[in-house]
Design an enzyme around this catalytic site. Structure first.
Site, PDB file in Angstrom:
ATOM      1  CD  GLU A   3      15.330  31.677 -37.482  1.00 34.80           C
ATOM      2  OE1 GLU A   3      15.010  31.440 -36.314  1.00 34.80           O
ATOM      3  OE2 GLU A   3      15.261  32.803 -37.980  1.00 34.80           O
ATOM      4  CB  SER A  18      17.621  29.643 -35.119  1.00 33.49           C
ATOM      5  OG  SER A  18      16.228  29.645 -35.037  1.00 33.49           O
ATOM      6  CG  ASN A  40      13.967  36.303 -31.199  1.00 31.82           C
ATOM      7  OD1 ASN A  40      14.655  36.306 -32.189  1.00 31.82           O
ATOM      8  ND2 ASN A  40      14.447  36.037 -29.994  1.00 31.82           N
ATOM      9  CB  SER A  93       9.260  27.184 -28.211  1.00 30.69           C
ATOM     10  OG  SER A  93       9.542  26.540 -29.429  1.00 30.69           O
ATOM     11  CD  GLU A 115      18.478  37.708 -30.707  1.00 31.08           C
ATOM     12  OE1 GLU A 115      19.172  38.036 -31.673  1.00 31.08           O
ATOM     13  OE2 GLU A 115      18.053  36.563 -30.545  1.00 31.08           O
TER      14      GLU A 115
END
Length: 323
Positions: free
Chosen positions: A14, A164, A288, A297, A286
């Protein structure tokens, strides 16, 4: 004026996305309040990169830089490294040992959330729903029939610790299972295999804003591909709709679960959690802790929808770290 080191790069697949995120932070940081410096963290070198792309080595002993004859030290670190060593707790522990505040969560929370299997098992007792899963470690015997019996088809095969969508496959037939496992092992020596949840995918940013836990407007993910993979995330093969097209009732449920996860884990800084809503119930995939911070983003899109500019978002993160 406070000296801010923006760390970017990293040791994982990433790193290029991280460099983009770090440069956005650099460009949008309030230059009337902060002296911003870009620090590239790579396996082979830690360097400060100046305006002319000249590189100055970082002294890892005290995280200082000898810059044009002066010893440059930093008041605070803005962490923009996706993946290792910025998102898995290593940099957090390093800065804690040096006594330098940084903008992301603490090292334990980073290590825990970076490990999908461990994070989901910590949250389960708090009533947070997750997909049915099966775990594999490199070297384990692979019993395809047992995996299919446990999680069913289709299923997702994921590296336990990567971001990612690197190394993730959607498996629809038994024949696709072994190649998918091999693919996931390229990224990590631990794998999580999860049942396919057929529902609406949403991404939820939760941050500490001015000392309060704030859930940002929810984003709905509509991928043109089979799932929200690398292409969908970064090459425009998806629609990201903020606010999500979900009912107020479901929206409140997702917000409550996201906030609960953030507070149960004693999070700080930014977080972005992924959920699939099935029959009105959010299932967590999940979390992040260093989400992408480029202008495209998801978290910056959500902040914008909430009326928070990038400059305000980054300023808030630094103020809280310094506090």
């Amino acid at each position: 004026m406070k000296n801010v080191a923006i760390i970017m790069g990293g040791y994982s697949s990433e790193y290029q996305i991280s460099l983009k995120s770090g440069n956005v932070v650099y460009n949008f940081l309030d230059k009337t309040k902060y002296n911003a410096y870009r620090i590239h963290i790579f396996k082979e070198k830690w360097v400060m990169v100046d305006e002319n792309e000249n590189e100055f080595p970082v002294n890892r002993h005290d995280f200082s830089v000898n810059y044009v004859g002066i010893k440059l030290t930093f008041d605070v670190v803005f962490n923009a490294i996706h993946g290792t060593p910025g998102e898995d707790g290593l940099m957090q522990a390093y800065f804690e040992l040096l006594g330098i505040p940084q903008t992301s969560c603490d090292y334990y929370q980073a290590a825990l959330t970076f490990n999908k299997r461990d994070m989901l098992s910590v949250l389960k007792p708090y009533g947070i729903k997750t997909a049915t899963s099966y775990y594999l470690d490199r070297g384990n015997v692979i019993n395809e029939d047992e995996i299919i019996k446990t999680v069913g088809l289709p299923m997702f095969v994921k590296p336990n610790k990567s971001g990612s969508s690197f190394g993730i496959s959607k498996v629809k037939t038994k024949e696709e299972l072994l190649p998918a496992i091999e693919n996931a092992y390229k990224e990590d020596n631990e794998i999580i295999i999860e049942s396919f949840l057929d529902g609406t995918e949403v991404s939820v940013g939760v941050i500490n804003y001015k000392g309060e836990t704030k859930v940002l407007p929810i984003t709905e993910i509509v991928s043109e591909n089979d799932f929200f993979d690398y292409e969908a995330k970064y090459l425009g093969k998806s629609q990201e709709i903020t606010p999500a097209r979900i009912s107020d009732d479901i929206c409140q449920k997702v917000e409550a679960v996201s906030k609960k996860a953030y507070e149960v884990l004693k999070m700080k800084g930014f977080s972005r959690s992924e959920f699939i809503i099935v029959n009105g119930e959010p299932f967590m995939l999940e979390m992040n802790t260093i989400p992408g911070l480029t202008t495209e983003s998801i978290l910056p899109q959500q902040a914008k929808e909430a009326g928070i500019s990038l400059t305000e978002l980054f300023d808030n993160a630094i103020e809280l770290a310094l506090a």
